[in-house]
Structures are given as structure tokens and as C-alpha cells.
Design a protein around this motif. Structure first.
Motif, PDB file in Angstrom:
ATOM      1  N   THR A 180      11.361  -7.218  14.683  1.00  0.00           N
ATOM      2  CA  THR A 180      11.588  -7.014  13.257  1.00  0.00           C
ATOM      3  C   THR A 180      12.042  -5.585  12.977  1.00  0.00           C
ATOM      4  OG1 THR A 180      10.567  -7.050  11.064  1.00  0.00           O
ATOM      5  CG2 THR A 180       9.159  -6.434  12.893  1.00  0.00           C
ATOM      6  N   LYS A 181      12.931  -5.441  12.045  1.00  0.00           N
ATOM      7  CA  LYS A 181      13.424  -4.099  11.703  1.00  0.00           C
ATOM      8  C   LYS A 181      12.513  -3.399  10.699  1.00  0.00           C
ATOM      9  CE  LYS A 181      16.604  -6.012   8.214  1.00  0.00           C
ATOM     10  NZ  LYS A 181      18.028  -6.110   7.802  1.00  0.00           N
ATOM     11  N   TYR A 182      11.526  -4.116  10.170  1.00  0.00           N
ATOM     12  CA  TYR A 182      10.602  -3.516   9.222  1.00  0.00           C
ATOM     13  C   TYR A 182       9.297  -3.185   9.942  1.00  0.00           C
ATOM     14  CZ  TYR A 182      13.983  -5.656   6.117  1.00  0.00           C
ATOM     15  OH  TYR A 182      15.153  -6.029   5.499  1.00  0.00           O
ATOM     16  N   ASP A 183       9.069  -1.903  10.163  1.00  0.00           N
ATOM     17  CA  ASP A 183       7.937  -1.447  10.957  1.00  0.00           C
ATOM     18  C   ASP A 183       6.700  -1.345  10.074  1.00  0.00           C
ATOM     19  OD1 ASP A 183       6.180  -0.282  12.677  1.00  0.00           O
ATOM     20  OD2 ASP A 183       7.524   1.294  13.362  1.00  0.00           O
ATOM     21  N   VAL A 184       5.892  -2.419  10.045  1.00  0.00           N
ATOM     22  CA  VAL A 184       4.695  -2.453   9.201  1.00  0.00           C
ATOM     23  C   VAL A 184       3.572  -3.135   9.969  1.00  0.00           C
ATOM     24  CG1 VAL A 184       5.492  -4.583   8.103  1.00  0.00           C
ATOM     25  CG2 VAL A 184       3.734  -3.223   6.985  1.00  0.00           C
ATOM     26  N   GLN A 185       2.358  -2.631   9.780  1.00  0.00           N
ATOM     27  CA  GLN A 185       1.170  -3.209  10.397  1.00  0.00           C
ATOM     28  C   GLN A 185       0.177  -3.587   9.304  1.00  0.00           C
ATOM     29  OE1 GLN A 185      -0.319  -0.243  13.097  1.00  0.00           O
ATOM     30  NE2 GLN A 185       1.609  -0.109  14.218  1.00  0.00           N
ATOM     31  N   PHE A 186      -0.655  -4.575   9.586  1.00  0.00           N
ATOM     32  CA  PHE A 186      -1.639  -5.069   8.629  1.00  0.00           C
ATOM     33  C   PHE A 186      -3.025  -4.992   9.275  1.00  0.00           C
ATOM     34  CE2 PHE A 186       2.233  -7.693   8.785  1.00  0.00           C
ATOM     35  CZ  PHE A 186       2.883  -7.128   7.706  1.00  0.00           C
ATOM     36  N   PRO A 187      -3.630  -3.815   9.310  1.00  0.00           N
ATOM     37  CA  PRO A 187      -4.818  -3.619  10.147  1.00  0.00           C
ATOM     38  C   PRO A 187      -6.118  -4.181   9.594  1.00  0.00           C
ATOM     39  CG  PRO A 187      -4.284  -1.599   8.986  1.00  0.00           C
ATOM     40  CD  PRO A 187      -3.172  -2.557   8.703  1.00  0.00           C
ATOM     41  N   SER A 221      -8.687 -10.262  -3.457  1.00  0.00           N
ATOM     42  CA  SER A 221      -8.428  -9.840  -2.089  1.00  0.00           C
ATOM     43  C   SER A 221      -8.032  -8.375  -2.095  1.00  0.00           C
ATOM     44  CB  SER A 221      -7.325 -10.691  -1.455  1.00  0.00           C
ATOM     45  OG  SER A 221      -7.191 -10.406  -0.082  1.00  0.00           O
ATOM     46  N   PHE A 222      -8.363  -7.672  -1.002  1.00  0.00           N
ATOM     47  CA  PHE A 222      -8.148  -6.226  -0.938  1.00  0.00           C
ATOM     48  C   PHE A 222      -7.824  -5.852   0.503  1.00  0.00           C
ATOM     49  CE2 PHE A 222      -9.492  -1.780  -0.653  1.00  0.00           C
ATOM     50  CZ  PHE A 222      -9.027  -1.252  -1.849  1.00  0.00           C
ATOM     51  N   GLY A 223      -6.804  -5.043   0.703  1.00  0.00           N
ATOM     52  CA  GLY A 223      -6.452  -4.702   2.071  1.00  0.00           C
ATOM     53  C   GLY A 223      -5.511  -3.525   2.178  1.00  0.00           C
ATOM     54  N   ILE A 224      -5.093  -3.255   3.407  1.00  0.00           N
ATOM     55  CA  ILE A 224      -4.253  -2.100   3.724  1.00  0.00           C
ATOM     56  C   ILE A 224      -3.055  -2.548   4.555  1.00  0.00           C
ATOM     57  CG2 ILE A 224      -4.145   0.115   4.953  1.00  0.00           C
ATOM     58  CD1 ILE A 224      -7.133   0.421   4.465  1.00  0.00           C
ATOM     59  N   ALA A 225      -1.903  -2.002   4.239  1.00  0.00           N
ATOM     60  CA  ALA A 225      -0.718  -2.112   5.090  1.00  0.00           C
ATOM     61  C   ALA A 225      -0.276  -0.707   5.444  1.00  0.00           C
ATOM     62  CB  ALA A 225       0.400  -2.856   4.372  1.00  0.00           C
ATOM     63  N   ILE A 226       0.213  -0.526   6.670  1.00  0.00           N
ATOM     64  CA  ILE A 226       0.699   0.781   7.111  1.00  0.00           C
ATOM     65  C   ILE A 226       2.156   0.638   7.539  1.00  0.00           C
ATOM     66  CG2 ILE A 226       0.401   2.671   8.752  1.00  0.00           C
ATOM     67  CD1 ILE A 226      -2.540   2.028   8.870  1.00  0.00           C
ATOM     68  N   TRP A 227       3.015   1.354   6.824  1.00  0.00           N
ATOM     69  CA  TRP A 227       4.453   1.303   7.064  1.00  0.00           C
ATOM     70  C   TRP A 227       4.892   2.543   7.828  1.00  0.00           C
ATOM     71  CZ3 TRP A 227       7.595  -2.689   4.970  1.00  0.00           C
ATOM     72  CH2 TRP A 227       6.926  -3.559   4.084  1.00  0.00           C
ATOM     73  N   LYS A 228       5.972   2.405   8.580  1.00  0.00           N
ATOM     74  CA  LYS A 228       6.520   3.542   9.315  1.00  0.00           C
ATOM     75  C   LYS A 228       6.851   4.681   8.367  1.00  0.00           C
ATOM     76  CE  LYS A 228      10.338   4.866  12.369  1.00  0.00           C
ATOM     77  NZ  LYS A 228      11.559   4.389  13.083  1.00  0.00           N
ATOM     78  N   LYS A 285       8.104   5.540   3.856  1.00  0.00           N
ATOM     79  CA  LYS A 285       8.436   5.050   2.521  1.00  0.00           C
ATOM     80  C   LYS A 285       9.785   4.337   2.538  1.00  0.00           C
ATOM     81  CE  LYS A 285       8.284   4.744  -2.044  1.00  0.00           C
ATOM     82  NZ  LYS A 285       7.395   3.791  -2.732  1.00  0.00           N
ATOM     83  N   ASP A 286      10.711   4.854   3.333  1.00  0.00           N
ATOM     84  CA  ASP A 286      12.034   4.229   3.429  1.00  0.00           C
ATOM     85  C   ASP A 286      11.938   2.814   3.990  1.00  0.00           C
ATOM     86  OD1 ASP A 286      13.296   6.407   2.368  1.00  0.00           O
ATOM     87  OD2 ASP A 286      13.905   7.248   4.301  1.00  0.00           O
ATOM     88  N   SER A 287      11.110   2.627   5.022  1.00  0.00           N
ATOM     89  CA  SER A 287      10.947   1.301   5.618  1.00  0.00           C
ATOM     90  C   SER A 287      10.396   0.313   4.596  1.00  0.00           C
ATOM     91  CB  SER A 287      10.009   1.383   6.822  1.00  0.00           C
ATOM     92  OG  SER A 287       9.789   0.109   7.381  1.00  0.00           O
ATOM     93  N   ASN A 288       9.431   0.768   3.808  1.00  0.00           N
ATOM     94  CA  ASN A 288       8.863  -0.055   2.750  1.00  0.00           C
ATOM     95  C   ASN A 288       9.924  -0.424   1.714  1.00  0.00           C
ATOM     96  OD1 ASN A 288       7.655   0.243  -0.237  1.00  0.00           O
ATOM     97  ND2 ASN A 288       6.123  -0.776   1.031  1.00  0.00           N
ATOM     98  N   SER A 289      10.686   0.573   1.280  1.00  0.00           N
ATOM     99  CA  SER A 289      11.715   0.337   0.260  1.00  0.00           C
ATOM    100  C   SER A 289      12.801  -0.600   0.779  1.00  0.00           C
ATOM    101  CB  SER A 289      12.339   1.670  -0.172  1.00  0.00           C
ATOM    102  OG  SER A 289      11.371   2.515  -0.757  1.00  0.00           O
ATOM    103  N   GLN A 290      13.183  -0.435   2.024  1.00  0.00           N
ATOM    104  CA  GLN A 290      14.237  -1.279   2.598  1.00  0.00           C
ATOM    105  C   GLN A 290      13.834  -2.749   2.606  1.00  0.00           C
ATOM    106  OE1 GLN A 290      14.985   0.437   6.439  1.00  0.00           O
ATOM    107  NE2 GLN A 290      15.860   2.316   5.575  1.00  0.00           N
ATOM    108  N   PHE A 291      12.549  -3.007   2.918  1.00  0.00           N
ATOM    109  CA  PHE A 291      12.106  -4.394   2.930  1.00  0.00           C
ATOM    110  C   PHE A 291      12.190  -5.008   1.540  1.00  0.00           C
ATOM    111  CE2 PHE A 291       8.775  -7.536   2.174  1.00  0.00           C
ATOM    112  CZ  PHE A 291       9.171  -8.519   3.071  1.00  0.00           C
ATOM    113  N   PHE A 292      11.625  -4.319   0.546  1.00  0.00           N
ATOM    114  CA  PHE A 292      11.557  -4.899  -0.789  1.00  0.00           C
ATOM    115  C   PHE A 292      12.893  -4.869  -1.538  1.00  0.00           C
ATOM    116  CE2 PHE A 292       7.090  -4.020   0.139  1.00  0.00           C
ATOM    117  CZ  PHE A 292       6.575  -5.284  -0.094  1.00  0.00           C
ATOM    118  N   GLU A 293      13.853  -4.123  -1.005  1.00  0.00           N
ATOM    119  CA  GLU A 293      15.193  -4.124  -1.582  1.00  0.00           C
ATOM    120  C   GLU A 293      16.151  -5.025  -0.806  1.00  0.00           C
ATOM    121  OE1 GLU A 293      16.328  -0.049  -1.610  1.00  0.00           O
ATOM    122  OE2 GLU A 293      14.855   0.525  -3.143  1.00  0.00           O
ATOM    123  N   SER A 294      15.668  -5.638   0.264  1.00  0.00           N
ATOM    124  CA  SER A 294      16.542  -6.446   1.116  1.00  0.00           C
ATOM    125  C   SER A 294      16.893  -7.772   0.457  1.00  0.00           C
ATOM    126  CB  SER A 294      15.864  -6.715   2.458  1.00  0.00           C
ATOM    127  OG  SER A 294      14.757  -7.589   2.293  1.00  0.00           O
TER     128      SER A 294
END
Length: 250
Positions: A181-188, A205-212, A214-223
Motif C-alpha cells: 500500500t502507498k499509504y503508510d498507516v498503522q492501527f496499533p 469506539s476510541f483508538g489511535i492511528a499512526i501515519w508516516k 501529515k502528507d500521507s494522511n492528506s493523500q489518502f483522504f484526498e485520493s
């Protein structure tokens, strides 16, 4: 279909766009490994400090309260500096994670006369405070890297459309799962909210995601891929709070 079956690991992709800290450091980055323990109470504090009263909070409250809290088994876990708050109601500067041995120990701390005496100092120094209480199903170590974007989310499902989240999960999984995947994100980590019986922050529900980044995060949601499937997620959600920031390493 029960709501519990709807809250799956890929719930993390619904966002907007003794505890031992092991610190690793090179010339530009730091990281800490934080152990979230099964059967402990995990307190999440959302807070904003009055700029004029930072010293008051540090010197007159924290220095006094920490030894008392530790008598009851409290351990600090992690602090997140919030850079972006996507929430209508909860807009903190800092999000802190703390561990308590048990609900009984925590309640005993709250009733301790020493805490009651200094609690007004804390309240006076804060512009905002909201607390939530959670548990985790198994011991989980989370690596927080100072160079990565930390995204914390809280959600409530829309009962009438909650089933559509399953369709979203099915479609989003190929975009973010696997080594290619080109979107570097983990769901620990995913935390289970607890009902403390008073006005605490209690999402479904409550949790954490860790992205490579801010750009990686933006690219996913703008894709274009995400835009084709987001309608199911948006219909399934009743409310979504998201905070993005970075780890504070002292």
C-alpha cells in the motif's frame, strides 16, 4: 447485526483527513514505546492550559499531585500535543494517557483529602478539561515516533445506517492493508470505553492511528479511491471526533 461486530480494526480509517518508556534517538528523531496493559484503567485527559498559568499548574499542582496519585498506582503513559482538532465540542491543546491499577484505586484517589485540597489549583489553571476512561483487551505496546502523525479518533455510529460501515470496511481494506500500500498507516490500539456513571467522555469506539506523515494522511483522504467509498462511512457515522498531533517526549 450487533453493533459490536461493526467496530472492526479498520474503524481507524474513518478519520477526516510497570509502564516503561524506551527512548530511541538519532540526530533528528525520537521515539518511545508505551505499554498499554490489559485489565488496567486507562484515563484519557483532554486539556488546555491557560497560557498565563502554566507555572501555576506545573509548580503548585503537578509537583504535589503526582506523588499522591502514584500512591494509588497511577502511571503516566504518553502525552500528545494536538495540532489539529476536528471536533465541535472537544478542542484540547494536549491529550494525555494515564494508567490506574483499578477503578477502586482511582476512586480512592479522587476522595483523598490531599487531592481535594489542590484540585482547585488545577481547575483554575485549565481553560478546558474532559476525562475519559477505557480498557484494552490485551497487553499492547505502541511505538510513538516524533516524526510521525498521531491521529486519535472517537466515534458514534448512526443506528439506522450502521450496517453501511461493513461495506466501507470491505472497500477500504485493499487500499490500506498489506506491504504494497502507498499509504503508510498503522492501527496499533483500540480502547473500550468504560461507564463511570458520571459526566465522562464516552464514545462508542476510541483508538489511535499512526501515519508516516501529515502528507500521507492528506493523500489518502484526498485520493479518488477514498472519495469513491466515503459515502458509506459518512452515512454510518452519527458523530466523529478526530485529533491530530505529535508525541511529547520529555
Amino acid at each position: 447485526m450487533s453493533k459490536s461486530k461493526l467496530i472492526l480494526p479498520f474503524i481507524f480509517l474513518i478519520t477526516l483527513g510497570s509502564t516503561k518508556h524506551v527512548i530511541a534517538q538519532n540526530s533528528t528523531k525520537k521515539s518511545i514505546n508505551v505499554l498499554f496493559k490489559k485489565n488496567k484503567i486507562i484515563e484519557v485527559a483532554f486539556l488546555s492550559i491557560n497560557p498565563q498559568k502554566k507555572q501555576q499548574l506545573a509548580e503548585e499542582y503537578f509537583k504535589k499531585v503526582m506523588p499522591i496519585a502514584k500512591e494509588y498506582g497511577m502511571k503516566p503513559l504518553a502525552k500528545i500535543k494536538i495540532d489539529y482538532a476536528y471536533s465541535e465540542f472537544v478542542k484540547p491543546q494536549i491529550l494525555g494517557f494515564f494508567e490506574w491499577e483499578s477503578e477502586q484505586q482511582h476512586q480512592a484517589f479522587l476522595k483523598d483529602p490531599r487531592f481535594q485540597k489542590i484540585k482547585p489549583i488545577r481547575d483554575d489553571a485549565l481553560d478546558f478539561l474532559r476525562l475519559g476512561y477505557f480498557k484494552i483487551e490485551k497487553n499492547t505496546t505502541v511505538k510513538f515516533d516524533s516524526g510521525k502523525l498521531i491521529e486519535i479518533f472517537a466515534l458514534w455510529l448512526n443506528p439506522e445506517e450502521a450496517h453501511r460501515m461493513q461495506t466501507y470496511f470491505k472497500n477500504v481494506k485493499p487500499l490500506i492493508a498489506g506491504a504494497n500500500t502507498k499509504y503508510d498507516v498503522q492501527f496499533p490500539i483500540k480502547l473500550k470505553p468504560l461507564d463511570y456513571g458520571y459526566d465522562t467522555y464516552k464514545p462508542q469506539s476510541f483508538g489511535i492511528a499512526i501515519w508516516k506523515s501529515k502528507d500521507s494522511n492528506s493523500q489518502f483522504f484526498e485520493s479518488s479511491e477514498y472519495k469513491k467509498i466515503k459515502h458509506d462511512k459518512e452515512a454510518a457515522l452519527g458523530r466523529l471526533d478526530v485529533w491530530q498531533g505529535h508525541i511529547i517526549i520529555n
